[in-house]
Design a protein around this motif. Structure first.
Motif, PDB file in Angstrom:
ATOM      1  N   UNK A 106       0.840  -1.189   0.000  1.00 15.63           N
ATOM      2  CA  UNK A 106       0.000   0.000   0.000  1.00 15.63           C
ATOM      3  C   UNK A 106       0.877   1.242   0.000  1.00 15.63           C
ATOM      4  N   UNK A 107       0.444   2.262  -0.740  1.00 13.57           N
ATOM      5  CA  UNK A 107       1.179   3.521  -0.841  1.00 13.57           C
ATOM      6  C   UNK A 107       0.258   4.677  -0.496  1.00 13.57           C
ATOM      7  N   UNK A 108       0.879   5.843  -0.277  1.00 14.45           N
ATOM      8  CA  UNK A 108       0.083   7.047  -0.102  1.00 14.45           C
ATOM      9  C   UNK A 108      -0.617   7.406  -1.405  1.00 14.45           C
ATOM     10  N   UNK A 109      -1.447   8.428  -1.353  1.00 12.71           N
ATOM     11  CA  UNK A 109      -2.343   8.743  -2.470  1.00 12.71           C
ATOM     12  C   UNK A 109      -1.596   9.267  -3.695  1.00 12.71           C
ATOM     13  N   UNK A 110      -2.350   9.693  -4.677  1.00 14.34           N
ATOM     14  CA  UNK A 110      -1.793  10.077  -5.965  1.00 14.34           C
ATOM     15  C   UNK A 110      -0.929  11.336  -5.890  1.00 14.34           C
ATOM     16  N   UNK A 111      -1.044  12.140  -4.834  1.00 20.32           N
ATOM     17  CA  UNK A 111      -0.144  13.293  -4.717  1.00 20.32           C
ATOM     18  C   UNK A 111       1.311  12.837  -4.670  1.00 20.32           C
ATOM     19  N   UNK A 112       1.565  11.762  -3.905  1.00 16.59           N
ATOM     20  CA  UNK A 112       2.927  11.222  -3.837  1.00 16.59           C
ATOM     21  C   UNK A 112       3.345  10.636  -5.180  1.00 16.59           C
ATOM     22  N   UNK A 113       2.421   9.961  -5.840  1.00 18.02           N
ATOM     23  CA  UNK A 113       2.732   9.369  -7.144  1.00 18.02           C
ATOM     24  C   UNK A 113       3.037  10.459  -8.165  1.00 18.02           C
ATOM     25  N   UNK A 115       4.201  13.391  -7.572  1.00 13.26           N
ATOM     26  CA  UNK A 115       5.511  13.954  -7.252  1.00 13.26           C
ATOM     27  C   UNK A 115       6.625  13.048  -7.764  1.00 13.26           C
ATOM     28  N   UNK A 116       6.442  11.735  -7.595  1.00 13.93           N
ATOM     29  CA  UNK A 116       7.464  10.778  -8.034  1.00 13.93           C
ATOM     30  C   UNK A 116       7.671  10.854  -9.545  1.00 13.93           C
ATOM     31  N   UNK A 117       6.581  11.088 -10.281  1.00 14.66           N
ATOM     32  CA  UNK A 117       6.682  11.157 -11.733  1.00 14.66           C
ATOM     33  C   UNK A 117       6.892  12.590 -12.244  1.00 14.66           C
ATOM     34  N   UNK A 118       7.161  13.523 -11.337  1.00 18.02           N
ATOM     35  CA  UNK A 118       7.531  14.877 -11.739  1.00 18.02           C
ATOM     36  C   UNK A 118       6.401  15.703 -12.284  1.00 18.02           C
ATOM     37  N   UNK A 119       5.206  15.570 -11.700  1.00 18.78           N
ATOM     38  CA  UNK A 119       4.043  16.263 -12.249  1.00 18.78           C
ATOM     39  C   UNK A 119       3.567  17.438 -11.396  1.00 18.78           C
ATOM     40  N   UNK A 120       4.238  17.749 -10.290  1.00 19.57           N
ATOM     41  CA  UNK A 120       3.840  18.919  -9.483  1.00 19.57           C
ATOM     42  C   UNK A 120       5.088  19.580  -8.914  1.00 19.57           C
ATOM     43  N   UNK A 175      11.635  15.004  -9.341  1.00 19.27           N
ATOM     44  CA  UNK A 175      10.710  15.224  -8.230  1.00 19.27           C
ATOM     45  C   UNK A 175      11.014  16.556  -7.547  1.00 19.27           C
ATOM     46  N   UNK A 176      10.125  16.955  -6.644  1.00 17.03           N
ATOM     47  CA  UNK A 176      10.366  18.168  -5.871  1.00 17.03           C
ATOM     48  C   UNK A 176      11.632  18.041  -5.014  1.00 17.03           C
ATOM     49  N   UNK A 177      11.845  16.843  -4.472  1.00 19.98           N
ATOM     50  CA  UNK A 177      13.059  16.642  -3.677  1.00 19.98           C
ATOM     51  C   UNK A 177      14.312  16.836  -4.535  1.00 19.98           C
ATOM     52  N   UNK A 178      14.290  16.316  -5.766  1.00 23.12           N
ATOM     53  CA  UNK A 178      15.418  16.515  -6.681  1.00 23.12           C
ATOM     54  C   UNK A 178      15.640  18.000  -6.935  1.00 23.12           C
ATOM     55  N   UNK A 179      14.532  18.723  -7.196  1.00 23.02           N
ATOM     56  CA  UNK A 179      14.637  20.162  -7.424  1.00 23.02           C
ATOM     57  C   UNK A 179      15.275  20.873  -6.240  1.00 23.02           C
ATOM     58  N   UNK A 180      14.772  20.567  -5.049  1.00 26.73           N
ATOM     59  CA  UNK A 180      15.237  21.267  -3.854  1.00 26.73           C
ATOM     60  C   UNK A 180      16.712  21.002  -3.589  1.00 26.73           C
ATOM     61  N   UNK A 181      17.131  19.752  -3.671  1.00 28.25           N
ATOM     62  CA  UNK A 181      18.536  19.434  -3.389  1.00 28.25           C
ATOM     63  C   UNK A 181      19.461  20.075  -4.410  1.00 28.25           C
ATOM     64  N   UNK A 182      19.055  20.066  -5.678  1.00 29.89           N
ATOM     65  CA  UNK A 182      19.868  20.716  -6.715  1.00 29.89           C
ATOM     66  C   UNK A 182      19.995  22.208  -6.430  1.00 29.89           C
ATOM     67  N   UNK A 183      18.879  22.824  -6.031  1.00 25.22           N
ATOM     68  CA  UNK A 183      18.896  24.257  -5.717  1.00 25.22           C
ATOM     69  C   UNK A 183      19.780  24.544  -4.504  1.00 25.22           C
TER      70      UNK A 183
END
Length: 385
Positions: A106-113, A115-120, A175-183
Motif C-alpha cells: 500500500x502507498x500514499x495517495x496520488x499526490x505522492x505518485x 511527485x514521483x513522476x515529476x508532475x507537481x 521530483x520536488x526533492x530533486x529540485x530542492x537538493x539541486x537548488x
C-alpha cells in the motif's frame, strides 16, 4: 410473463422487502443483532446533538450529521465497499488517501505518485524561499557553535517503485526533492544528506524490507540503515562517531495486519512480515524536557524527549523530526551524550530559543520528502515553536 393478476403479490413482496431493508439499521440499533465493526476513520465522528425546544434551528442538520456517522452497518458497508474496489477494480474508493500496489503493498495517495513522476514541481520562487530559510537556519546555528545537517528522508515510493500497480508503471521524473537538493547545492552551503540513494542501494543488497508494506513509514531496519548513513556522514566532522552494526542488535521477525494505510482502508486481510530490531545497549531515558507544545497545537504522542548515551564526552544532538523520526531516534541516541528531539506536527520550527538553552553540538532537521511538508519550513519560519 407474469400476468397483472399475479404481479400484485410480487409487488407487495418487493415493497415489504424494501421497507424491511430500510428498517434494518433502526431495528439493529434497538436489538443489536449484528455487532458493528470499529471505525478506522482518522477524524472525530459527529456527536449526538442535545434536543433543545427553545433553540431548534441547528438540530436537524446536527442530527443528520450524527446519524450519518453512527447508523447501524455503516462501518460494515464502508469495509465491503473498500474490499470490492480493491478486489475487483484494484483501486481504493475515491475518497481514500491510499493506493493499493502489487503483492499487497500500500502507498500514499496520488499526490505522492504525481511527485514521483515529476508532475507537481516547485516554482522558482518556492525554491528560493526554501533555500533562504534553510540557509538562515544554518547561519543562525553556526553563530551558536552548532552544526546544522538537513537530512532528506525518502518516502516509500522512492525505495519500492516496483510495487506500484501496473497502470502506474512508467519512468520516474524530476521530483520536488530533486529540485530542492539541486537548488540547495547550487545556492547555499547547507550540509545535506539525501537518504534516498543509500537506502535504495541497501534494498538491492538485502533480503529484508526497509519499509512496512501496510504503512507509509520505514520499519526498524530502514531506520537502522538510515542511522548508519547519518553517522557515516557526520564522521568527517566528528571522527569519534561510529555507526551501529549488525553486532549491536538482535532481530525478531514479526507479522501483523496493522499499518496506517491498511487501517485507513479498513483492511484486515493483508499481512506484513517485518523485522523488529532490539538494541543490545540502548540509550537511557533522561528527565522529561521542560518544553510544551504551542497552545494552538494538537496534543502529540511525544512532542519532546531526552535520551542519554553512554559516553559523556560525545557530542550533544538536537533533532527536529516528523513521524519517521520516532523509529530513528533509538538508533541515533547511543552515539551522543544527550539526544533531545521534537516532533511538532510536521511544522519543523527552528526552535532557536531552545537551542540557546540546550547548546547542542549538532542540529539535525530530518524531513520526509513528501511534497506537501517542505512548505512548512517557510510557512512557520517566524514561529519559535
Amino acid at each position: 410473463m407474469i400476468s397483472a393478476k399475479h404481479s400484485i403479490p410480487y409487488r407487495k413482496l418487493i415493497l415489504i422487502w424494501f421497507i424491511s431493508l430500510l428498517s434494518l439499521p433502526f431495528l439493529n440499533d434497538q436489538f443489536g443483532w449484528v455487532q458493528e465493526i470499529q471505525s478506522t476513520e482518522n477524524r472525530r465522528l459527529a456527536a449526538r446533538p442535545i434536543f433543545n425546544i427553545t433553540y431548534l434551528d441547528p438540530f436537524p442538520q446536527e442530527f443528520e450529521a450524527w446519524y450519518t456517522d453512527h447508523f447501524s452497518f455503516r462501518n460494515l458497508l464502508i469495509s465491503l465497499n473498500t474490499h470490492m474496489n480493491l478486489s475487483i477494480f484494484h483501486r481504493p474508493p475515491a475518497d481514500h488517501h491510499s493506493l493499493p500496489g502489487k503483492n499487497q503493498w500500500l502507498f500514499l495517495d496520488m499526490n505522492s505518485v504525481d511527485n514521483y513522476f515529476g508532475q507537481n514541481l516547485y516554482e522558482a520562487y518556492q525554491l528560493t524561499d526554501l533555500g533562504q530559510e534553510l540557509q538562515r537556519r544554518k547561519d543562525s546555528l553556526e553563530k551558536l557553535d552548532c552544526h546544522f545537517l538537513f537530512c532528506l528522508i525518502p518516502n516509500k515510493l522512492s525505495i519500492y517503485p516496483e510495487y506500484l500497480p501496473d497502470y502506474l508503471s512508467r519512468t520516474p521524473g524530476l521530483s520536488r526533492a530533486d529540485q530542492l537538493l539541486t537548488h540547495l547545492q547550487a545556492n547555499t552551503d547547507v550540509d545535506l544528506l539525501d537518504l534516498r540513494k543509500p537506502l535504495f542501494d541497501r534494498k538491492q543488497a538485502s533480503e529484508m524490507f526497509l519499509f512496512h508494506k501496510l504503512d507509509n513509514h520505514w520499519n526498524d531496519y530502514g531506520a537502522f540503515e538510515a542511522q548508519r548513513s547519518i553517522i557515516q556522514h557526520l564522521q568527517s566532522r566528528y571522527p569519534e562517531l561510529h555507526p551501529l552494526g549488525m553486532e549491536d542488535i538482535s532481530i525478531e521477525r514479526k507479522t501483523h495486519h496493522v499499518g496506517n494505510l491498511a487501517v485507513a482502508l479498513n483492511i484486515s486481510s493483508y499481512m506484513d512480515t517485518f523485522p523488529k530490531i532490539h538494541l543490545l545497549a540502548p540509550a537511557k531515558p533522561g528527565p522529561k524536557p521542560p518544553y510544551q507544545l504551542p497552545p494552538e497545537s494538537k496534543p502529540a504522542k511525544k512532542y519532546t524527549q531526552l535520551l542519554l548515551g553512554p559516553d559523556s564526552a560525545s557530542p550533544k544532538l538536537m533533532l527536529i523530526h516528523d513521524s519517521f523520526g520516532e523509529s530513528l531516534i533509538p538508533f541515533l541516541a547511543p552515539h551522543f551524550r544527550e539526544t533531545i528531539s521534537f516532533f511538532d506536527e510536521w511544522k519543523y520550527r527552528a526552535k532557536l530559543h531552545i537551542v540557546r538553552k540546550e547548546r547542542p553540538d549538532i542540529f539535525i532537521l530530518a524531513i520526509e520528502e513528501e511534497p506537501n511538508l517542505m512548505g512548512n519550513l517557510w510557512r512557520y519560519r517566524d514561529d519559535p515553536g
